[in-house]
Enzyme design. Structure first.
Site, PDB file in Angstrom:
ATOM      1  N   ARG A 146     -32.371  -2.177  17.766  1.00 51.83           N
ATOM      2  CA  ARG A 146     -31.980  -2.757  16.479  1.00 51.83           C
ATOM      3  C   ARG A 146     -30.657  -2.154  16.013  1.00 51.83           C
ATOM      4  NH1 ARG A 146     -34.852  -3.753  10.525  1.00 51.83           N
ATOM      5  NH2 ARG A 146     -34.548  -5.970  10.759  1.00 51.83           N
ATOM      6  N   TYR A 203     -29.900   5.191   9.908  1.00 47.93           N
ATOM      7  CA  TYR A 203     -30.685   6.337  10.378  1.00 47.93           C
ATOM      8  C   TYR A 203     -29.976   7.032  11.554  1.00 47.93           C
ATOM      9  CZ  TYR A 203     -34.143   4.634   7.131  1.00 47.93           C
ATOM     10  OH  TYR A 203     -34.760   4.240   5.974  1.00 47.93           O
ATOM     11  N   GLY A 245     -39.279 -10.173   7.056  1.00 47.20           N
ATOM     12  CA  GLY A 245     -39.865  -9.011   6.409  1.00 47.20           C
ATOM     13  C   GLY A 245     -40.616  -9.410   5.153  1.00 47.20           C
ATOM     14  N   ARG A 246     -39.844  -9.595   4.065  1.00 44.34           N
ATOM     15  CA  ARG A 246     -40.469  -9.851   2.765  1.00 44.34           C
ATOM     16  C   ARG A 246     -41.298 -11.136   2.748  1.00 44.34           C
ATOM     17  NH1 ARG A 246     -34.993  -8.464  -0.265  1.00 44.34           N
ATOM     18  NH2 ARG A 246     -34.263  -9.125   1.778  1.00 44.34           N
ATOM     19  N   GLN A 273     -41.641   0.523  16.441  1.00 40.46           N
ATOM     20  CA  GLN A 273     -40.247   0.918  16.217  1.00 40.46           C
ATOM     21  C   GLN A 273     -40.157   2.443  16.168  1.00 40.46           C
ATOM     22  OE1 GLN A 273     -38.121   0.485  12.384  1.00 40.46           O
ATOM     23  NE2 GLN A 273     -36.707  -0.860  13.457  1.00 40.46           N
TER      24      GLN A 273
HETATM   25  C1  FMN Z   1     -40.568  -2.711   2.183  1.00 42.93           C
HETATM   26  C2  FMN Z   1     -39.587  -2.718   3.308  1.00 42.93           C
HETATM   27  C3  FMN Z   1     -39.671  -1.771   4.326  1.00 42.93           C
HETATM   28  C4  FMN Z   1     -38.780  -1.789   5.399  1.00 42.93           C
HETATM   29  N1  FMN Z   1     -38.945  -0.898   6.446  1.00 42.93           N
HETATM   30  C5  FMN Z   1     -38.165  -1.007   7.537  1.00 42.93           C
HETATM   31  C6  FMN Z   1     -38.407  -0.206   8.687  1.00 42.93           C
HETATM   32  O1  FMN Z   1     -39.363   0.586   8.763  1.00 42.93           O
HETATM   33  N2  FMN Z   1     -37.570  -0.351   9.751  1.00 42.93           N
HETATM   34  C7  FMN Z   1     -36.519  -1.244   9.725  1.00 42.93           C
HETATM   35  O2  FMN Z   1     -35.787  -1.348  10.721  1.00 42.93           O
HETATM   36  N3  FMN Z   1     -36.293  -2.021   8.663  1.00 42.93           N
HETATM   37  C8  FMN Z   1     -37.095  -1.954   7.593  1.00 42.93           C
HETATM   38  N4  FMN Z   1     -36.902  -2.802   6.542  1.00 42.93           N
HETATM   39  C9  FMN Z   1     -35.878  -3.874   6.651  1.00 42.93           C
HETATM   40  C10 FMN Z   1     -36.529  -5.148   7.191  1.00 42.93           C
HETATM   41  O3  FMN Z   1     -36.940  -5.004   8.527  1.00 42.93           O
HETATM   42  C11 FMN Z   1     -35.582  -6.351   7.107  1.00 42.93           C
HETATM   43  O4  FMN Z   1     -34.466  -6.125   7.908  1.00 42.93           O
HETATM   44  C12 FMN Z   1     -35.123  -6.623   5.676  1.00 42.93           C
HETATM   45  O5  FMN Z   1     -36.215  -6.580   4.786  1.00 42.93           O
HETATM   46  C13 FMN Z   1     -34.448  -7.999   5.576  1.00 42.93           C
HETATM   47  O6  FMN Z   1     -35.336  -9.002   5.972  1.00 42.93           O
HETATM   48  P1  FMN Z   1     -36.156  -9.892   4.902  1.00 42.93           P
HETATM   49  O7  FMN Z   1     -35.115 -10.511   3.997  1.00 42.93           O
HETATM   50  O8  FMN Z   1     -36.874 -10.911   5.752  1.00 42.93           O
HETATM   51  O9  FMN Z   1     -37.073  -9.013   4.147  1.00 42.93           O
HETATM   52  C14 FMN Z   1     -37.758  -2.774   5.446  1.00 42.93           C
HETATM   53  C15 FMN Z   1     -37.669  -3.719   4.418  1.00 42.93           C
HETATM   54  C16 FMN Z   1     -38.575  -3.713   3.367  1.00 42.93           C
HETATM   55  C17 FMN Z   1     -38.487  -4.779   2.329  1.00 42.93           C
END
Ligand code: FMN
Length: 414
Positions: free
Chosen positions: A228, A176, A320-321, A104
């Protein structure tokens, strides 16, 4: 009962001969664990390698394309040729388990600070500080700097190609720089880069077109291009779903291979429209052409959720999580062993899960309400994906020393 989930089937992209082994994607999640100069660290390699056996694709966390684009301490860099060696190790770590590796790319814009930029003022589309809370005022980027930033996205793409990645994703979401140009809240310009919806689209489209040209020129094997997006902003003025759909209509005239929505909840309805009936994803599946699959992230935890997203026309579920908490989520589903999926993490298990210290600290502090830690929650073992915040743990009672002796005797068996 064995469930044959369709999302475990392979998928071949329509525009390029790239097949992924299933429809699960590891969403980009920054670990804040790169070295001081943005080089890949061993901790990052370990984390990604541990998650490489399950998902079809891993989208590596946001990597900044130029020095002013750095957004946080421990951020990953794709801003210099000297980063290619580390990035190629990262791509190999992901390939080692059979996942496709996507990098990314982003620039943080006003979501940074003078401290992170080591004295430089933060930049954005306009001199508008982030509206919630107290934040530094950015400097408006000059026309030549905007052109240079587009070149920087292209140069970072070339590095991703040379490092052996299978694609790049342009981070037009989560407030961003790409989003800052698209948003009427952060973009107050009256030149070719702002003023009307059409002009606010220009930066994102120009970056995408330039990156697509770079792929055409330098990639010797099929190489994916994803975008995205965060479909709505809560501010007024702010991005509306109609704005985002208009952008996507233009975006798909460029050779992109997938569109990725960053949502709070993958099943949510548009939040700016109280009367909305359809889910956000439906608005997109209705307008996206067949050759541009939709990916969505937001609180996806259970296999049935992924399956129902596929039923609704979404192609990829980005998690993600859930994949921080359980690197073996996909393998467990494949083994029909869903009951062993880990939905919450004990503070004692972060090391076991390969979570580097900076991420652990973040999840236990600022992210505390967004990440289920077993010591903070209550849940019913029958529905472990649902959890409730519990009262803070009471301080431990001192054990009466005489009782301790009795207990010790019982354990030792004498
Ligand atoms: C610790 C953490 C770091 C993240 N870093 C990024 C990132 O670098 N780029 C991005 O587009 N989203 C980032 N996100 C957002 C996730 O990609 C995702 O959209 C968000 O966590 C919701 O999905 P989830 O409920 O499955 O965690 C981050 C989320 C978390 C929790």
């Amino acid at each position: 009962m064995q469930i044959n989930y369709d999302f475990l089937d392979p998928y071949t992209f329509k525009n390029k001969p790239i097949t992924v082994r299933n429809h699960v994607v590891m969403a980009p999640t920054t670990l804040k664990s790169s070295l001081e100069d943005g080089s890949v660290s061993d901790n990052e390699l370990k984390y990604y390698q541990m998650r490489s056996n399950g998902p079809g694709m891993i989208i590596v966390e946001a990597a900044y394309v130029n020095e002013l684009g750095k957004g946080w301490e421990g951020g990953l860099s794709a801003a210099d040729d000297d980063k290619i060696v580390g990035l190629s190790r990262l791509a190999s770590a992901i390939h080692s388990g059979g996942a496709k590796a996507i990098l990314q790319l982003f620039a943080a814009g006003r979501q940074s600070s003078q401290t992170i930029l080591r004295g430089e003022q933060i930049v954005s589309a306009s001199a508008q500080p982030y509206p919630h809370g107290s934040h530094e005022t950015p400097r408006e980027l000059k026309h030549e700097e905007i052109s240079q930033t587009i070149e920087d996205f292209a140069a970072a793409t070339k590095r991703a190609i040379l490092a052996g990645f299978d694609g790049v994703e342009l981070h037009g979401a989560n407030l961003y720089l790409l989003q800052q140009f698209f948003s009427p809240e952060s973009n107050r310009r009256q030149d070719i880069w702002g003023g009307t919806l059409e002009k606010r689209m220009r930066f994102g489209l120009a970056v995408t077109a330039k990156v697509a040209d770079t792929i055409d020129k330098y990639a010797k094997r099929p190489f994916l291009l994803g975008y995205r997006q965060s479909p709505e902003e809560s501010t007024t003025p702010g991005i509306t779903l109609a704005d985002s759909l208009a952008f996507v209509e233009r975006l798909v005239s460029l050779p992109i291979d997938y569109l990725h929505l960053s949502l709070k909840d993958a099943f949510q309805k548009p939040f700016r429209d109280a009367k909305a009936i359809k889910q956000v994803t439906t608005h997109y599946t209705e307008v996206l052409p067949d050759n541009v699959p939709l990916m969505v992230a937001g609180l996806i935890k259970q296999p049935m959720q992924v399956e129902s997203l596929l039923d609704e026309g979404v192609t990829f579920a980005a998690m993600g999580r859930a994949l921080i908490a359980d690197p073996n989520w996909v393998q467990k589903v494949k083994l029909n062993d869903e009951k062993s999926i880990r939905y919450a993490v004990s503070p004692a298990d972060f090391d076991l899960l390969g979570v580097p210290q900076p991420l652990k600290k973040w999840l236990l502090t600022r992210f505390k309400n967004g990440f289920p830690v077993t010591t903070d929650i209550e849940f019913d073992p029958k529905t472990p994906w649902k959890y409730y915040k519990s009262a803070p743990t009471q301080p431990r009672q001192q054990i009466d020393p005489t009782k301790l002796m009795t207990l010790k005797k019982r354990v030792d068996g004498n």
